[in-house]
Design a protein around this motif. Structure first.
Motif, short mmCIF file in Angstrom:
data_model
loop_
_atom_site.label_atom_id
_atom_site.label_comp_id
_atom_site.label_asym_id
_atom_site.label_seq_id
_atom_site.Cartn_x
_atom_site.Cartn_y
_atom_site.Cartn_z
N PHE A 41 -31.29 11.24 10.97
CA PHE A 41 -30.76 9.94 10.56
C PHE A 41 -31.87 8.90 10.56
N HIS A 42 -32.78 9.01 11.54
CA HIS A 42 -33.89 8.06 11.60
C HIS A 42 -34.98 8.39 10.58
N THR A 43 -35.39 9.63 10.54
CA THR A 43 -36.48 9.98 9.62
C THR A 43 -36.08 9.73 8.17
N ALA A 44 -34.81 9.99 7.84
CA ALA A 44 -34.33 9.72 6.48
C ALA A 44 -34.25 8.22 6.22
N SER A 45 -33.91 7.44 7.24
CA SER A 45 -33.85 5.98 7.09
C SER A 45 -35.25 5.41 6.84
N VAL A 46 -36.23 5.92 7.58
CA VAL A 46 -37.61 5.45 7.38
C VAL A 46 -38.09 5.81 5.97
N TRP A 47 -37.76 7.03 5.54
CA TRP A 47 -38.11 7.44 4.16
C TRP A 47 -37.46 6.49 3.16
N ILE A 52 -37.39 2.39 -1.07
CA ILE A 52 -36.87 1.15 -1.66
C ILE A 52 -38.02 0.18 -1.92
N ASN A 53 -38.94 0.08 -0.96
CA ASN A 53 -40.12 -0.76 -1.14
C ASN A 53 -40.90 -0.35 -2.39
N LYS A 54 -41.08 0.96 -2.55
CA LYS A 54 -41.84 1.49 -3.68
C LYS A 54 -41.12 1.24 -5.01
N ARG A 55 -39.83 1.53 -5.05
CA ARG A 55 -39.08 1.43 -6.31
C ARG A 55 -38.81 -0.01 -6.74
N THR A 56 -38.93 -0.95 -5.78
CA THR A 56 -38.75 -2.37 -6.14
C THR A 56 -40.11 -3.08 -6.24
N ASN A 57 -41.17 -2.29 -6.35
CA ASN A 57 -42.53 -2.85 -6.45
C ASN A 57 -42.86 -3.80 -5.30
N GLY A 58 -42.45 -3.41 -4.12
CA GLY A 58 -42.81 -4.17 -2.92
C GLY A 58 -41.98 -5.41 -2.67
N ARG A 59 -40.90 -5.60 -3.41
CA ARG A 59 -40.10 -6.82 -3.22
C ARG A 59 -39.26 -6.80 -1.94
N TYR A 60 -39.01 -5.62 -1.39
CA TYR A 60 -38.24 -5.52 -0.14
C TYR A 60 -39.04 -4.75 0.89
N GLN A 61 -39.22 -5.36 2.02
CA GLN A 61 -39.85 -4.69 3.16
C GLN A 61 -38.76 -4.47 4.20
N ILE A 62 -38.47 -3.22 4.49
CA ILE A 62 -37.37 -2.88 5.40
C ILE A 62 -37.94 -2.28 6.67
N ASP A 63 -37.62 -2.87 7.81
CA ASP A 63 -38.01 -2.33 9.10
C ASP A 63 -36.80 -1.62 9.71
#
Length: 325
Positions: A41-47, A52-63
């Motif tokens: 659940f964690h490793t998939a969330s980090v992926w 999401i960061n990659k596909r939105t060209n860096g517009r969202y940074q998710i921690d």
């Protein structure tokens, strides 16, 4: 002079563009859950956060905040409305606090197996229940991950439902989780997930219930003697986006968030299935006794003693789930 002004203007425009781009890139989001960093659940969330960061060209940074860092499961569910978290992974049992009918999946022995659960997540009854939850809470379910089949671990042998009579057992403070243990006569205690190991170790409780993968990840097997394959709930987790965030997302971004969350859920589901299949032997090697039980006896006891209406579930939803192939 004109040349200097032109250069200065160009530099200002470039700086403004960079600032604007930087501003977009700094949309920071918090993704929270209660599971260990070693769990799928964690490793998939980090992926998913990286994707999401990659596909939105860096517009969202998710921690991603694992292991109850932003609070227990009740806290992070409330956090969706309070604005302290943006995305969570959590069970429908907690979503049911906003919209009780969605919790019908936790009525014991609802699903035959993992494949039945996954088929349900593509069904009309799931779509209707997810919409009911969204209408009540404002939050949007984007994906479902298979969590595993919930079994019982104990320091006392259990071969039949009646053997649980008087057993001091930790069960999450969610009505449907309590149904099977209480139907069999256990004395349940709602100890927080992060405190279960210590409670088992010091004898505050002598049993608990969780999927085999969780029993292994949380090392409950170190403080238990028996694994009892009650298989009472085929469990799952929802990936939920806070309503405030969902409303702000463009249609294009909604699709990206949904696609990525579903891909992450599929990754974690596959890993859980693989890990689950290996764990009976693992626990035997650790010296625990693994016991098969007659699930029909447990199921019949629950059905005789526990009405759907007790939890504000609708039996019609349960019947429709039974019919899902």
């Amino acid at each position: 002079m004109l040349k200097k002004l032109t250069i200065a203007f160009a530099a200002s425009a470039a700086a403004l563009l960079a600032a604007t781009t930087s501003g977009v890139a700094q949309t920071k989001l918090k993704w929270a859950h209660v599971y260990e960093t070693s769990e799928p659940f964690h490793t998939a969330s980090v992926w998913a956060a990286g994707e999401i960061n990659k596909r939105t060209n860096g517009r969202y940074q998710i921690d991603v905040y694992p292991a109850s860092q932003l609070g227990k499961e009740t806290d992070i569910n409330q956090g969706l409305s309070l604005g302290s978290v943006d995305i969570i992974i959590s069970g429908s049992s907690f979503a049911a606090k906003s919209f009780p009918p969605i919790g019908v999946t936790y009525y014991p022995y609802t699903f035959r197996d993992a494949d039945h659960l996954l088929a349900y997540t593509k069904s009309d009854v799931f779509k209707e229940l997810a919409k009911g939850y969204e209408d009540k809470s404002g939050h949007h379910i984007v994906a479902v991950t298979y969590y595993g089949v919930r079994h019982t671990s104990s320091n006392k042998p259990i071969k039949a439902c009646a053997d649980m009579k008087g057993l001091k057992m930790r069960v999450p403070d969610v009505p449907a989780y309590l149904a099977m243990p209480r139907a069999c006569g256990a004395n349940t205690a709602p100890i927080a997930f992060a405190e279960v190991y210590l409670a088992l170790q010091n004898g505050t409780v002598e049993a608990q219930e969780n999927p085999l993968t969780t029993i292994e990840a949380k090392k409950f097997y170190e403080v238990q003697k028996h694994i009892v394959l009650t298989g009472h709930i085929v469990d799952h987790l929802n990936t939920v986006v806070a309503g405030a965030l969902w409303k702000k997302l463009s249609e294009e971004d909604r699709k990206i968030f949904t696609d990525v969350a579903q891909e992450a859920a599929a990754k974690a589901t596959a890993e859980i299935k693989t890990n689950e299949a290996k764990l009976v032997d693992f626990f035997k090697q650790k010296g625990l006794t693994v016991t098969e039980v007659n699930k029909a006896e447990f199921r019949d006891t629950v059905i005789k003693t526990t009405k759907f209406e007790t939890f504000d579930y609708r039996k019609s939803d349960w019947d429709r789930i039974q019919a899902v192939k």
